[in-house]
Design an enzyme around this catalytic site. Structure first.
Site, short mmCIF file in Angstrom:
data_model
loop_
_atom_site.label_atom_id
_atom_site.label_comp_id
_atom_site.label_asym_id
_atom_site.label_seq_id
_atom_site.Cartn_x
_atom_site.Cartn_y
_atom_site.Cartn_z
N HIS A 1 -34.82 -44.63 -33.36
CA HIS A 1 -33.37 -44.72 -33.56
C HIS A 1 -32.72 -45.61 -32.51
O HIS A 1 -31.85 -46.43 -32.83
CB HIS A 1 -32.74 -43.33 -33.51
N ARG B 1 -33.61 -30.63 -46.75
CA ARG B 1 -32.81 -31.36 -47.74
C ARG B 1 -31.86 -30.46 -48.51
O ARG B 1 -31.18 -30.90 -49.44
CB ARG B 1 -33.74 -32.07 -48.74
N HIS C 1 -38.01 -37.84 -29.23
CA HIS C 1 -38.73 -38.06 -30.47
C HIS C 1 -39.51 -39.36 -30.31
O HIS C 1 -38.92 -40.43 -30.15
CB HIS C 1 -37.76 -38.18 -31.65
N ASP D 1 -33.51 -47.17 -39.40
CA ASP D 1 -34.12 -45.85 -39.25
C ASP D 1 -35.35 -45.69 -40.14
O ASP D 1 -35.40 -44.82 -41.01
CB ASP D 1 -33.09 -44.76 -39.56
N HIS E 1 -28.58 -33.95 -36.02
CA HIS E 1 -27.95 -35.26 -36.17
C HIS E 1 -26.44 -35.07 -36.12
O HIS E 1 -25.90 -34.24 -36.87
CB HIS E 1 -28.34 -35.88 -37.52
N TYR F 1 -31.14 -31.95 -42.51
CA TYR F 1 -30.42 -33.22 -42.64
C TYR F 1 -29.09 -33.05 -43.37
O TYR F 1 -28.21 -33.92 -43.27
CB TYR F 1 -31.28 -34.23 -43.40
N ASP G 1 -34.32 -40.42 -29.61
CA ASP G 1 -35.27 -40.83 -30.64
C ASP G 1 -35.60 -42.30 -30.42
O ASP G 1 -34.72 -43.15 -30.48
CB ASP G 1 -34.68 -40.60 -32.03
N GLU H 1 -28.81 -35.78 -31.17
CA GLU H 1 -29.86 -36.78 -31.31
C GLU H 1 -29.26 -38.19 -31.35
O GLU H 1 -28.24 -38.42 -32.01
CB GLU H 1 -30.66 -36.53 -32.59
N GLU I 1 -42.55 -37.99 -34.30
CA GLU I 1 -41.90 -38.04 -35.61
C GLU I 1 -42.38 -39.32 -36.30
O GLU I 1 -41.63 -40.27 -36.48
CB GLU I 1 -40.38 -38.04 -35.47
N HIS J 1 -39.27 -45.03 -39.48
CA HIS J 1 -40.27 -44.73 -38.47
C HIS J 1 -41.63 -45.31 -38.84
O HIS J 1 -41.98 -45.38 -40.02
CB HIS J 1 -40.41 -43.22 -38.29
N HIS K 1 -35.18 -28.06 -35.39
CA HIS K 1 -34.39 -29.17 -35.92
C HIS K 1 -33.53 -28.68 -37.07
O HIS K 1 -34.02 -28.07 -38.02
CB HIS K 1 -35.33 -30.28 -36.40
#
Length: 284
Positions: free
Chosen positions: A179, A37, A211, A224, A107, A70, A176, A142, A256, A226, A67
C-alpha cells in the site's frame, strides 16, 4: 528474532489457527474477525479462545492481529453503512477482550466524494464512539494505497485521524508495504527516507505491525495489487532491508501475499533464513 506470520483462515476456530501457525514456523498471524466481504460472525467459543491463549503463551508468540472486514466504512455517505461499521467494530473489540493485549487492524474507509476532511472527521468520530478506557486491544489504522476515495494513503491523513481520537493511547498504525509503495512512497529505493517521513508526521512509536508483501505495480500507481515476496516491483533486496531494519525488526510482520499455506510456509522459511544469515554476519 524475526516475528513473522501470515493471514490464516478462522473457519475452524481459534486454536486451529495457532496450530496452523506452528506448522509453518510462524510466531504471529492475522485473521478476519468476521466474513471479510459481508459481516457475518461466528459464535464465540470461550473454551476455544482460551486454548489459543494458552498455546500462544506456551510457544512465545508475538502479538497477533485481528483484521476487520473490508465491508466496514466508517466514512461512508450513507448513515446505515456507518452504523454497521460502528456496531461491527464495537462487537469485535468486545470479543477481542478474550484475547487481551493484541491488535485490531482496519481500513480507515472511503469518503465516496465527501472529501478527505469529512472522511477524516467521520472516521475519528467512529473511533471515539467505540473505544473504551478499559479495552486491552490496540486499534490500528492501516496505511492505504489511495485507490478511489480511500482515506489513509498519506501519512498526514492518518495523523489527522489520530489527532482527533480522545483515547489516543488505544491507537496505532499498521504499515502495509504494498500500500505504501502504491501510494507513492519509495519504500524500495529510499526506506530510510520513508521512515523519517513517517516518524516526522506520525511517530515511529505509533507503528505497531507491518503487512509484508510485494507489489505488482510501481510507486504511485494507487492500485493495491499484492505480489509474493521478491516477485514484484519492491523486490527481495528491499524486503530484506525492511525486515532487518533496526527500527522495524522488533515488530510483528504479517504476510499478505497471494498464497496458500504451503506458499506462506516457503516465504516464512526464506525470511527466517535471511534473518539468521544476517544475524551471523553481524556477530562475525
Amino acid at each position: 528474532m524475526l516475528h513473522i506470520g501470515c493471514h490464516l483462515s478462522f473457519a475452524k476456530g481459534f486454536v486451529h489457527m495457532g496450530r496452523e501457525a506452528l506448522k509453518i514456523n510462524a510466531d504471529t498471524f492475522q485473521f478476519f474477525t468476521r466474513n471479510p466481504r459481508g459481516g457475518g460472525v461466528r459464535k464465540m467459543d470461550v473454551a476455544d479462545v482460551t486454548a489459543l491463549r494458552e498455546l500462544l503463551a506456551q510457544h512465545g508468540f508475538a502479538k497477533i492481529v485481528a483484521h476487520a472486514p473490508y465491508t466496514l466504512n466508517n466514512c461512508a455517505a450513507k448513515p446505515e453503512i456507518r452504523a454497521f461499521a460502528r456496531q461491527a467494530m464495537a462487537d469485535d473489540l468486545a470479543r477481542l477482550e478474550y484475547l487481551p493485549g493484541n491488535y485490531y487492524n482496519f481500513h480507515p474507509g472511503s469518503h465516496v466524494g465527501q472529501g478527505i476532511d469529512e472522511g477524516i472527521r467521520l472516521i475519528a468520530d467512529a473511533l471515539n464512539a467505540v473505544l473504551t478506557p478499559e479495552q486491552q486491544t490496540t486499534v490500528l489504522l492501516e496505511t492505504m494505497a489511495g485507490k478511489g476515495s480511500e482515506v489513509g494513503s498519506r501519512f498526514e491523513e492518518l495523523r489527522a485521524i489520530l489527532d482527533r481520537v480522545a483515547l489516543r493511547e488505544k491507537m496505532g498504525v499498521c504499515l502495509d508495504v504494498c500500500h505504501v509503495n502504491d501510494a507513492g512512497y519509495d519504500i524500495a529505493g529510499n526506506l530510510e527516507g520513508v521512515l523519517r517521513e513517517f516518524d516526522r508526521i506520525i511517530g515511529l512509536d505509533q507503528l505497531r505491525a507491518i503487512h509484508l508483501n510485494d507489489s505488482k505495480n510501481p510507486p504511485g500507481s494507487h492500485k493495491d495489487r499484492h505480489a509474493t515476496i521478491g516477485n514484484g516491483t519492491i523486490g527481495l533486496e528491499a524486503t530484506k532491508a525492511i525486515i532487518m531494519h533496526p527500527l522495524l525488526h522488533r515488530l510483528p510482520f504479517v504476510l499478505e501475499t497471494p498464497n496458500d499455506l504451503d506458499g506462506y510456509a516457503a516465504e516464512i522459511h526464506l525470511l527466517r533464513e535471511i534473518d539468521a544469515q544476517m544475524e551471523k554476519e553481524e556477530e562475525a
